[in-house]
Design a protein around this motif. Structure first.
Motif, PDB file in Angstrom:
ATOM      1  N   VAL A  78       0.864  -1.335  -0.102  1.00 47.98           N
ATOM      2  CA  VAL A  78       0.000  -0.087  -0.157  1.00 47.98           C
ATOM      3  C   VAL A  78       0.730   1.275  -0.041  1.00 47.98           C
ATOM      4  CG1 VAL A  78      -1.809   1.497   1.155  1.00 47.98           C
ATOM      5  CG2 VAL A  78      -2.134  -1.133   1.103  1.00 47.98           C
ATOM      6  N   TYR A  79       0.841   2.153  -0.989  1.00 52.27           N
ATOM      7  CA  TYR A  79       1.322   3.437  -1.118  1.00 52.27           C
ATOM      8  C   TYR A  79       0.497   4.140  -0.717  1.00 52.27           C
ATOM      9  CZ  TYR A  79       5.227   0.624  -3.656  1.00 52.27           C
ATOM     10  OH  TYR A  79       5.924  -0.332  -4.133  1.00 52.27           O
ATOM     11  N   THR A  80       0.783   5.283  -0.089  1.00 50.68           N
ATOM     12  CA  THR A  80       0.017   6.302   0.666  1.00 50.68           C
ATOM     13  C   THR A  80       0.749   7.572   0.740  1.00 50.68           C
ATOM     14  OG1 THR A  80      -1.970   6.335   2.159  1.00 50.68           O
ATOM     15  CG2 THR A  80      -0.027   5.490   2.774  1.00 50.68           C
ATOM     16  N   VAL A  95      -6.403  -7.772   7.786  1.00 45.95           N
ATOM     17  CA  VAL A  95      -6.648  -8.650   6.508  1.00 45.95           C
ATOM     18  C   VAL A  95      -5.492  -9.182   5.933  1.00 45.95           C
ATOM     19  CG1 VAL A  95      -8.713  -6.975   5.861  1.00 45.95           C
ATOM     20  CG2 VAL A  95      -6.364  -6.441   5.082  1.00 45.95           C
ATOM     21  N   GLY A  96      -4.349  -8.896   6.658  1.00 46.65           N
ATOM     22  CA  GLY A  96      -3.095  -9.410   6.221  1.00 46.65           C
ATOM     23  C   GLY A  96      -2.416  -8.640   4.947  1.00 46.65           C
ATOM     24  N   LEU A  97      -2.464  -7.433   4.602  1.00 45.88           N
ATOM     25  CA  LEU A  97      -1.751  -6.683   3.818  1.00 45.88           C
ATOM     26  C   LEU A  97      -0.169  -6.547   4.049  1.00 45.88           C
ATOM     27  CD1 LEU A  97      -4.337  -4.019   2.813  1.00 45.88           C
ATOM     28  CD2 LEU A  97      -3.255  -5.771   1.168  1.00 45.88           C
ATOM     29  N   GLY A  98       0.484  -6.702   3.083  1.00 47.27           N
ATOM     30  CA  GLY A  98       1.893  -6.598   3.093  1.00 47.27           C
ATOM     31  C   GLY A  98       2.396  -5.042   3.500  1.00 47.27           C
ATOM     32  N   ARG A  99       3.721  -4.709   3.020  1.00 50.41           N
ATOM     33  CA  ARG A  99       4.395  -3.505   3.327  1.00 50.41           C
ATOM     34  C   ARG A  99       3.445  -2.161   2.808  1.00 50.41           C
ATOM     35  NH1 ARG A  99       7.932  -2.012  -1.101  1.00 50.41           N
ATOM     36  NH2 ARG A  99       9.087  -0.278  -0.591  1.00 50.41           N
ATOM     37  N   VAL A 137       7.062  -1.021   7.173  1.00 52.26           N
ATOM     38  CA  VAL A 137       6.707   0.323   6.808  1.00 52.26           C
ATOM     39  C   VAL A 137       7.923   1.040   6.526  1.00 52.26           C
ATOM     40  CG1 VAL A 137       5.672   2.218   7.974  1.00 52.26           C
ATOM     41  CG2 VAL A 137       4.876   0.043   8.640  1.00 52.26           C
ATOM     42  N   GLU A 138       7.912   1.578   5.264  1.00 55.38           N
ATOM     43  CA  GLU A 138       8.783   2.754   4.921  1.00 55.38           C
ATOM     44  C   GLU A 138       8.315   4.310   4.832  1.00 55.38           C
ATOM     45  OE1 GLU A 138      11.609   1.804   1.883  1.00 55.38           O
ATOM     46  OE2 GLU A 138      10.835  -0.278   2.036  1.00 55.38           O
ATOM     47  N   GLY A 139       9.055   5.031   5.127  1.00 52.30           N
ATOM     48  CA  GLY A 139       8.682   6.554   5.061  1.00 52.30           C
ATOM     49  C   GLY A 139       9.278   7.353   6.232  1.00 52.30           C
ATOM     50  N   PRO A 140       9.056   8.368   6.347  1.00 47.83           N
ATOM     51  CA  PRO A 140       8.666   9.422   5.196  1.00 47.83           C
ATOM     52  C   PRO A 140       9.467   9.525   3.938  1.00 47.83           C
ATOM     53  CG  PRO A 140       9.632  10.555   7.015  1.00 47.83           C
ATOM     54  CD  PRO A 140       9.651   9.076   7.320  1.00 47.83           C
TER      55      PRO A 140
END
Length: 160
Positions: A78-80, A95-99, A137-140
């Protein structure tokens, strides 16, 4: 550090955030991408109608639960435009989403909104990993921070 191809997805998130802002919503946008790089779904903030749960990250979690296998969800990213709020982080984890890759952190957003005189949100802004510790998780993403900050400034002109 995000790859060049990932910046394309994040720029689409900013376009969706701009679309949300133009429609009277707060500027948030998200894109769900499969393991092979295919865009599976995208959404933008839709809370202006009064339902404060209409965050794009939450909608993508629900979409993925209805349309993807557990393996496909785990391999997706998920990019956000902004780090998931606790509600969205919980949905992502359940729901078991990835990165997750986000442009601006919750801490950054809280700081920016405070500078603009915006009242704090009714839910504490926790980092994703405090809510869903197993999610990568990656960011910012510094190269895009100024763009999302400007969208939030436009959404909340200084109240002082």
């Amino acid at each position: 550090m995000v790859e060049r191809a990932e910046l394309t997805y994040l720029r689409r998130c900013l376009e969706l955030a701009e679309e949300a802002l133009a429609d009277g919503d707060e500027p948030f946008g998200s894109v769900l991408v499969g393991a092979d790089g295919t865009v599976l779904a995208e959404d933008r903030n839709r809370i202006a109608g009064g339902d404060s749960t209409r965050h794009p990250e939450f909608e993508l979690a629900r979409w993925s639960a209805a349309h993807l296998t557990p393996e496909q969800r785990a391999a997706a990213t998920v990019y956000t435009s902004g780090e998931h709020c606790p509600m969205c982080a919980a949905a992502h984890g359940w729901v078991g989403l990835g990165r997750i890759v986000y442009v601006a952190s919750s801490a950054q957003l809280v700081s920016w909104l405070a500078e603009l005189g915006v009242e704090p949100a009714p839910v504490r802004p926790l980092p994703v990993q405090e809510v869903a510790p197993g999610v990568a998780v990656e960011g910012p993403v510094p190269e895009l921070e100024a763009e999302i900050r400007e969208l939030h400034r436009r959404a909340h002109p200084r109240l002082a």
